[in-house]
Design an enzyme around this catalytic site. Structure first.
Site, PDB file in Angstrom:
ATOM      1  CG  ASP A  20       6.317 -10.528  21.637  1.00 11.06           C
ATOM      2  OD1 ASP A  20       5.369  -9.750  21.878  1.00 11.06           O
ATOM      3  OD2 ASP A  20       6.554 -10.976  20.512  1.00 11.06           O
ATOM      4  CG  ASN A  22       3.484  -8.014  28.266  1.00 15.11           C
ATOM      5  OD1 ASN A  22       3.884  -9.094  28.687  1.00 15.11           O
ATOM      6  ND2 ASN A  22       4.166  -6.887  28.413  1.00 15.11           N
ATOM      7  CD1 TRP A  25      -0.474 -14.282  30.395  1.00 13.64           C
ATOM      8  CD2 TRP A  25      -1.570 -12.418  31.020  1.00 13.64           C
ATOM      9  NE1 TRP A  25      -0.778 -14.398  31.729  1.00 13.64           N
ATOM     10  CE2 TRP A  25      -1.451 -13.273  32.134  1.00 13.64           C
ATOM     11  CE3 TRP A  25      -2.212 -11.189  31.164  1.00 13.64           C
ATOM     12  CZ2 TRP A  25      -1.949 -12.928  33.396  1.00 13.64           C
ATOM     13  CZ3 TRP A  25      -2.716 -10.856  32.415  1.00 13.64           C
ATOM     14  CH2 TRP A  25      -2.580 -11.718  33.512  1.00 13.64           C
ATOM     15  CG  HIS A  37       1.682  -3.656  28.513  1.00 17.63           C
ATOM     16  ND1 HIS A  37       2.483  -4.471  27.744  1.00 17.63           N
ATOM     17  CD2 HIS A  37       0.952  -2.922  27.640  1.00 17.63           C
ATOM     18  CE1 HIS A  37       2.244  -4.230  26.465  1.00 17.63           C
ATOM     19  NE2 HIS A  37       1.314  -3.299  26.372  1.00 17.63           N
ATOM     20  CB  THR A  66      12.598   3.277  17.742  1.00 17.86           C
ATOM     21  OG1 THR A  66      13.060   2.080  17.108  1.00 17.86           O
ATOM     22  CG2 THR A  66      13.745   3.850  18.554  1.00 17.86           C
ATOM     23  CD  GLU A  67      11.057   0.039  15.206  1.00 17.66           C
ATOM     24  OE1 GLU A  67      11.442  -0.550  16.251  1.00 17.66           O
ATOM     25  OE2 GLU A  67      11.818   0.735  14.514  1.00 17.66           O
ATOM     26  CG  LEU A 131      21.293  -7.906  37.508  1.00 15.36           C
ATOM     27  CD1 LEU A 131      21.825  -8.885  36.460  1.00 15.36           C
ATOM     28  CD2 LEU A 131      19.836  -8.232  37.838  1.00 15.36           C
ATOM     29  NE  ARG A 188       9.818 -11.630  19.732  1.00 17.58           N
ATOM     30  CZ  ARG A 188       9.769 -10.572  18.938  1.00 17.58           C
ATOM     31  NH1 ARG A 188      10.842 -10.200  18.283  1.00 17.58           N
ATOM     32  NH2 ARG A 188       8.664  -9.873  18.810  1.00 17.58           N
ATOM     33  NE  ARG A 194       8.210 -10.119  14.836  1.00 13.80           N
ATOM     34  CZ  ARG A 194       7.106 -10.859  14.812  1.00 13.80           C
ATOM     35  NH1 ARG A 194       7.046 -11.938  14.047  1.00 13.80           N
ATOM     36  NH2 ARG A 194       6.060 -10.535  15.545  1.00 13.80           N
ATOM     37  CB  SER A 196      11.475  -7.008  16.968  1.00 14.30           C
ATOM     38  OG  SER A 196      10.586  -8.016  16.573  1.00 14.30           O
TER      39      SER A 196
HETATM   40  C1  FPP Z   1       5.478  -6.851  24.266  1.00 11.78           C
HETATM   41  O1  FPP Z   1       4.185  -7.459  24.339  1.00 11.78           O
HETATM   42  C2  FPP Z   1       5.687  -5.957  25.412  1.00 11.78           C
HETATM   43  C3  FPP Z   1       5.886  -4.604  25.349  1.00 11.78           C
HETATM   44  C4  FPP Z   1       5.909  -3.867  24.058  1.00 11.78           C
HETATM   45  C5  FPP Z   1       6.059  -3.773  26.564  1.00 11.78           C
HETATM   46  C6  FPP Z   1       6.806  -4.410  27.693  1.00 11.78           C
HETATM   47  C7  FPP Z   1       6.518  -3.678  28.953  1.00 11.78           C
HETATM   48  C8  FPP Z   1       6.487  -4.226  30.196  1.00 11.78           C
HETATM   49  C9  FPP Z   1       6.828  -5.628  30.502  1.00 11.78           C
HETATM   50  C10 FPP Z   1       6.045  -3.414  31.366  1.00 11.78           C
HETATM   51  C11 FPP Z   1       6.854  -2.244  31.742  1.00 11.78           C
HETATM   52  C12 FPP Z   1       8.322  -2.386  31.737  1.00 11.78           C
HETATM   53  C13 FPP Z   1       9.151  -2.200  32.793  1.00 11.78           C
HETATM   54  C14 FPP Z   1      10.629  -2.133  32.578  1.00 11.78           C
HETATM   55  C15 FPP Z   1       8.664  -2.059  34.190  1.00 11.78           C
HETATM   56  P1  FPP Z   1       3.112  -7.077  23.241  1.00 11.78           P
HETATM   57  O2  FPP Z   1       2.321  -5.926  23.731  1.00 11.78           O
HETATM   58  O3  FPP Z   1       3.802  -6.873  21.934  1.00 11.78           O
HETATM   59  O4  FPP Z   1       2.228  -8.393  23.230  1.00 11.78           O
HETATM   60  P2  FPP Z   1       1.472  -9.028  21.959  1.00 11.78           P
HETATM   61  O5  FPP Z   1       2.538  -9.340  20.954  1.00 11.78           O
HETATM   62  O6  FPP Z   1       0.835 -10.245  22.545  1.00 11.78           O
HETATM   63  O7  FPP Z   1       0.484  -8.006  21.509  1.00 11.78           O
END
Ligand code: FPP
Length: 241
Positions: A20, A22, A25, A37, A66-67, A131, A188, A194, A196
Site C-alpha cells: 500500500d 504507491n 508516494w 505503481h 476485487t474492489e 520460492l 502492510r 486493516r 481490506s
Molecule cells: C496500493 O497502493 C497498490 C495497488 C492497488 C497496486 C499494486 C501494484 C503494483 C505494486 C504494481 C504491479 C504489480 C505487480 C505484481 C508487478 P495505492 O494505490 O492504494 O496507494 P495509496 O493508498 O497511497 O493511494
C-alpha cells in the site's frame, strides 16, 4: 542462502504483503499515480529476490483487489501494463532463481493479453522448486470464500459430498490457496491498519506487522525488519506457552 542476523530456526514459511502507498508516494513527488505503481513494481522486484535469497517458501502479494475496479479506467489499464512489463522484464531472472509464479484470484477476467502473459509466467515456472511467488489479482477474501461455498454446495447437491464431511481441510481445498500453508506473517505498508479483504480465511492466526513506509520505499532491509519483529512475537495459536 545469504548471510543474515535473522534466527534461521524461526523463519516465517509464508509471508503475505499488502503493498500500500504507491499513490501517496507519487503524490508527494507531484507525479501521476502510475509513477507510484511503477516504483512499486521496482520495490517488489527486490523483495522477491531477497525472499528467495532468505529461503522463504511462500510470498503472496496483493496486486489488484476485487474492489480496485472502482478506480479510474486509466489507472486500471496502467496497472495491467505494469504487470505485463514486469513479466516481460523479470520472467527470465525469476525463472533462473528457481522461483515459481502462481496467481490467486479471478485473473481470467483481465484483458486477454494480460491473461496470456500471466499464463506464460505460470507455465514457464511451474516446475520450479524454490520460492513460490503468489500474486493476488482480482482477489477478494469474501468472494473467495463464497466461491468455495458454492463449489461445496454444488457437490452436495450432486450427491457427491456429505455436508457433515465439510471440515476446515475440505473447505480450504476449495480456496485459491488450496494446499498452501496459512501466512505466518502479514505485512502492510503505508501506515494503514486493516486487512481490506485480504486472505480472510487464511489470516486466522497470522502475525501482523504494520509499517509507515510507503510501498515504493519498502526495501529488502525493511522486509528483514518485519521478519525480526515477527521473530519477537510469541505465537500460541489459542493455547498457552
Ligand atoms: C496500493 O497502493 C497498490 C495497488 C492497488 C497496486 C499494486 C501494484 C503494483 C505494486 C504494481 C504491479 C504489480 C505487480 C505484481 C508487478 P495505492 O494505490 O492504494 O496507494 P495509496 O493508498 O497511497 O493511494
Amino acid at each position: 542462502m545469504m548471510q543474515t542476523d535473522l534466527d534461521r530456526s524461526r523463519m516465517p514459511v509464508h509471508i503475505a504483503i499488502v503493498m500500500d502507498g504507491n499513490g501517496r508516494w507519487a503524490k508527494q513527488r507531484n507525479l501521476p499515480r502510475l509513477a507510484g505503481h511503477n516504483a512499486g513494481m521496482q520495490a517488489l522486484k527486490e523483495i522477491v529476490k531477497r525472499s528467495s535469497a532468505l529461503g522463504i517458501k511462500h510470498l503472496t502479494v496483493y496486486a489488484f483487489s476485487t474492489e480496485n475496479w472502482k478506480r479510474p479506467e486509466e489507472e486500471i489499464s496502467g496497472i495491467f501494463r505494469i504487470l505485463v512489463a514486469y513479466v516481460n522484464k523479470e520472467l527470465e531472472e525469476i525463472h533462473a532463481n528457481n522461483v515459481r509464479v502462481t496467481i490467486l484470484g479471478e485473473y481470467e477476467k483481465f484483458p486477454e493479453n494480460v491473461v496470456a502473459k500471466l499464463r506464460q509466467a505460470m507455465g514457464k515456472t511451474e516446475n520450479n522448486t524454490g520460492l513460490e511467488f503468489h500474486i493476488a489479482l482480482n482477489y477478494g477474501g469474501r468472494p473467495e470464500i463464497l466461491r468455495a461455498a458454492r463449489a461445496l454446495c454444488r457437490k452436495a447437491k450432486a450427491g457427491t459430498l456429505d455436508p457433515e464431511a465439510v471440515t476446515e481441510e475440505v473447505f480450504q481445498a476449495e480456496l485459491f490457496t488450496a494446499g498452501l500453508p496459512d501466512p505466518d506473517l502479514i505485512v502492510r505498508t503505508s501506515g494503514e491498519m486493516r486487512l481490506s479483504n485480504y486472505l480472510l480465511w487464511q489470516s486466522a492466526y497470522s502475525e501482523f506487522v504494520f509499517t509507515d513506509v510507503l510501498w515504493p520505499d519498502f526495501t529488502p532491509d525493511c522486509l528483514e525488519d518485519a521478519i525480526r519483529e515477527y521473530q519477537g512475537r510469541s505465537r500460541r495459536f489459542g493455547g498457552i506457552k
